[in-house]
Design an enzyme around this catalytic site. Structure first.
Site, PDB file in Angstrom:
ATOM      1  N   THR A 168      -0.771 -13.149   8.166  1.00 39.50           N
ATOM      2  CA  THR A 168       0.638 -13.416   7.850  1.00 39.50           C
ATOM      3  C   THR A 168       1.515 -13.166   9.058  1.00 39.50           C
ATOM      4  OG1 THR A 168       0.221 -12.758   5.561  1.00 39.50           O
ATOM      5  CG2 THR A 168       2.515 -12.883   6.264  1.00 39.50           C
ATOM      6  N   GLU A 172       4.079  -4.980  12.435  1.00 43.95           N
ATOM      7  CA  GLU A 172       3.030  -3.968  12.358  1.00 43.95           C
ATOM      8  C   GLU A 172       1.957  -4.527  11.459  1.00 43.95           C
ATOM      9  OE1 GLU A 172       0.546  -1.640  10.852  1.00 43.95           O
ATOM     10  OE2 GLU A 172       2.216  -0.826   9.699  1.00 43.95           O
ATOM     11  N   ASN A 210       0.796  -1.232   0.000  1.00 41.24           N
ATOM     12  CA  ASN A 210       0.000   0.000   0.000  1.00 41.24           C
ATOM     13  C   ASN A 210       0.830   1.284   0.000  1.00 41.24           C
ATOM     14  OD1 ASN A 210       0.718  -0.759   2.678  1.00 41.24           O
ATOM     15  ND2 ASN A 210      -0.815   0.633   3.498  1.00 41.24           N
ATOM     16  N   GLU A 218       8.379   0.802  16.393  1.00 34.81           N
ATOM     17  CA  GLU A 218       9.516   1.311  15.630  1.00 34.81           C
ATOM     18  C   GLU A 218       9.440   2.827  15.578  1.00 34.81           C
ATOM     19  OE1 GLU A 218      10.023  -0.618  11.851  1.00 34.81           O
ATOM     20  OE2 GLU A 218       9.828  -2.631  12.706  1.00 34.81           O
ATOM     21  N   CYS A 250      -3.074   1.348   6.506  1.00 36.95           N
ATOM     22  CA  CYS A 250      -3.379   0.611   7.733  1.00 36.95           C
ATOM     23  C   CYS A 250      -3.902   1.536   8.826  1.00 36.95           C
ATOM     24  CB  CYS A 250      -2.144  -0.144   8.222  1.00 36.95           C
ATOM     25  SG  CYS A 250      -0.703   0.915   8.517  1.00 36.95           S
ATOM     26  N   GLY A 279       2.277  -5.833   7.398  1.00 37.46           N
ATOM     27  CA  GLY A 279       1.342  -6.530   6.530  1.00 37.46           C
ATOM     28  C   GLY A 279       0.126  -6.998   7.305  1.00 37.46           C
TER      29      GLY A 279
END
Length: 521
Positions: free
Chosen positions: A259, A278, A179, A498, A315, A255
């Site tokens: 996953t 994340e 994205n 992060e 996101c 992602g």
């Protein structure tokens, strides 16, 4: 398929100075893995050795992306492992100069990078330009951060002096999503290299063009071979080989939650491997009845931007809108009117504020959720179920265009549309009456990445923002980022943080050294 050299592909890509140039490239760009400072030649030409990357605006093939098999992934891992001792031993000033050189080259090619980011991902050209600026800022920030690090030191009077010493963690796996391709890839590469790690990066196979161009910039900047390697391919083979490797000492992944959960399971037996994940979000935006007409308009415009920017494929986008019941009806009318006017689909205009979604498969996913909203009893204040892909006329019919969609009347407790991440220009709007109800509605979701609060009363702001189960809370703003602040989510939206000191925690090991007071000294 006739293969052309990486140098010819790069020449072709760097010549595309405009949106029109990139869209009229005569043949798909043939991307290549970047390992040990060089682009690797194609090892096979069978259909399963590459993936077709398609232009979201018209469904044409714009790039052939390698589907990297395990042996070539291992070759990239070899390079990162071999480069680690020398790179980690370099002075911070030297590593900083390399990163600043990368940033400087990127500045000279901002327009071309933005053009390809827009063409490849579907985002608007305006949005792409902003993301390229942020990608450059990632390199500049971490290049200068390491020149001004602080380390804790404590004294035990008459006993010992203690201090913290940090060293690079080791070779890292860096996996970024489709994205915000260049922005989020550099958000991982810049700190990893700044803190002395080497890496193998894997961008999404759906949006790999700017990663390929970044590899060329890194080569031009003269970074030592193997410090950063970029391999292309999907998750089941390329990604799986990377995350399972015992030689890689950490993983930074952005992602989907599914996953991310799989990566945790794969790494469960490797206690020492650092994970920074994340993951997805289903972010609430709460609008309180505080303020007059000017405040109402401000809230409408901010809500629309937080929901529709980048087609909702962020996101951090707000997809669950909760509006205090006393202003619900006029707010929804104003919101729908503003979105319809500002975010209308216009395939002929690259400067429009709404682009297509990233792929045909993602179009089908978003469409299925809009259909589900209808099946769950929702009503469309704006938009509706799109035609199936390819059913329309012209570029609108060929591309992956989804009209902005606003849904009312869903049950917050049972609706899948309100609980699951859609990642498209689709929002739900729900009324609330009290402050406590707003908090409960916002927190009633498995995700906890971000939240937005629109209020004017300081007491409301403090009480609500400090109870929201979200890693990032924006009050009367959205997507404001200061790169030293922690970035990450709660609940199923991720593990770790992060940014600034928090990125240092990801990419370094810390040890405490105790210096005992010796008699006579």
């Amino acid at each position: 398929m006739s293969s052309i050299s990486s140098e010819d592909t790069l020449k072709q890509a760097w010549a595309a100075n405009t949106f029109s140039d990139a869209n009229s490239v005569s043949a798909p760009l043939e991307l290549a893995n970047f390992v040990a400072g060089a682009f690797l030649p194609r090892t096979a030409s069978s259909p399963d050795s590459w993936t077709e990357s398609r232009n979201p605006r018209n469904d044409t093939v714009i790039a052939l992306v390698p589907s990297t098999a395990a042996p070539e992934v291992e070759r990239a891992i070899d390079a990162a492992v071999a480069a680690f001792p020398a790179w980690s031993a370099l002075p911070c000033q030297t590593r900083s100069k390399y990163l600043l050189r990368v940033a400087e080259i990127m500045k000279g090619r901002k327009q071309i990078l933005a053009v390809w980011e827009s063409v490849d991902q579907g985002k608007t050209l305006v949005r792409a330009r902003m993301e390229v600026d942020r990608a450059i800022a990632n390199f500049e920030y971490f290049a200068t951060y390491i020149l001004h690090e602080w380390h804790a030191m404590r004294q035990i009077d008459g006993v010992a002096l203690t201090y913290e010493h940090r060293s690079p963690k080791g070779p890292f796996v860096l996996i970024s999503p489709w994205n915000l391709p260049l922005y989020l890839l550099t958000w991982k590469i810049a700190p990893a290299l700044a803190f002395g790690c080497t890496a193998v990066a894997k961008p999404s196979e759906l949006t790999s063009i700017t990663a390929f161009l970044l590899a060329d910039i890194i080569r031009e900047a003269g970074l030592p071979p193997g410090v950063i390697n970029i391999v292309f391919g999907g998750g089941p083979v390329t990604g799986e080989t990377l995350v399972k490797s015992p030689r890689m000492k950490g993983i930074s992944f952005t992602g989907g939650t599914v996953t991310g959960t799989h990566i945790q399971q794969v790494c469960a037996g490797t206690v020492g491997k650092k994970l920074s994940l994340e993951l997805g979000g289903k972010n609430p935006l709460i609008v309180f009845d505080q303020g007059g007409k000017d405040v109402m308009q401000f809230n409408v415009e901010l809500t629309a931007r937080a929901a529709m920017e980048n087609q909702g494929e962020i996101c951090l986008a707000a997809s669950r809108i909760y509006v205090q019941s006393t202003i619900y009806a006029p707010f929804v009318r104003a919101l729908v009117s503003h979105i319809a006017l500002t975010y209308a689909v216009d395939p002929s205009n690259p400067e429009a504020k709404l682009g297509p979604v990233v792929s045909g498969a993602h179009f089908d996913k978003v469409r299925s959720y809009i259909q589900l909203a209808k099946d769950e009893g929702g009503t469309f204040a704006l938009g509706g179920v799109p035609e199936i892909l390819g059913a329309g006329e012209g570029e609108r019919g060929r591309g992956y265009w989804v009209d902005p969609t606003v849904v009312e009347g869903l049950d917050p407790k049972s609706s899948r549309v309100m609980r699951e991440e859609i990642f498209g220009p689709v929002i739900t709007v729900t009324p609330f009456q009290t402050e406590s109800e707003a908090i409960a509605l916002a927190n009633d979701n498995p995700h906890g990445l971000a939240a937005v609060l629109l209020a004017r009363d300081v007491g409301t702001i403090r009480r609500v923002s400090e109870q929201l189960e979200a890693g990032m809370v924006w009050v009367n703003c959205w997507m404001v980022r200061e790169l030293s602040t922690p970035f990450g989510g709660m609940k199923s939206s991720g593990v770790g943080r992060e940014g600034g000191d928090y990125s240092r925690d990801v990419f370094t090991d810390v040890r405490t050294v105790h210096l005992g007071d010796l008699p006579g000294l």
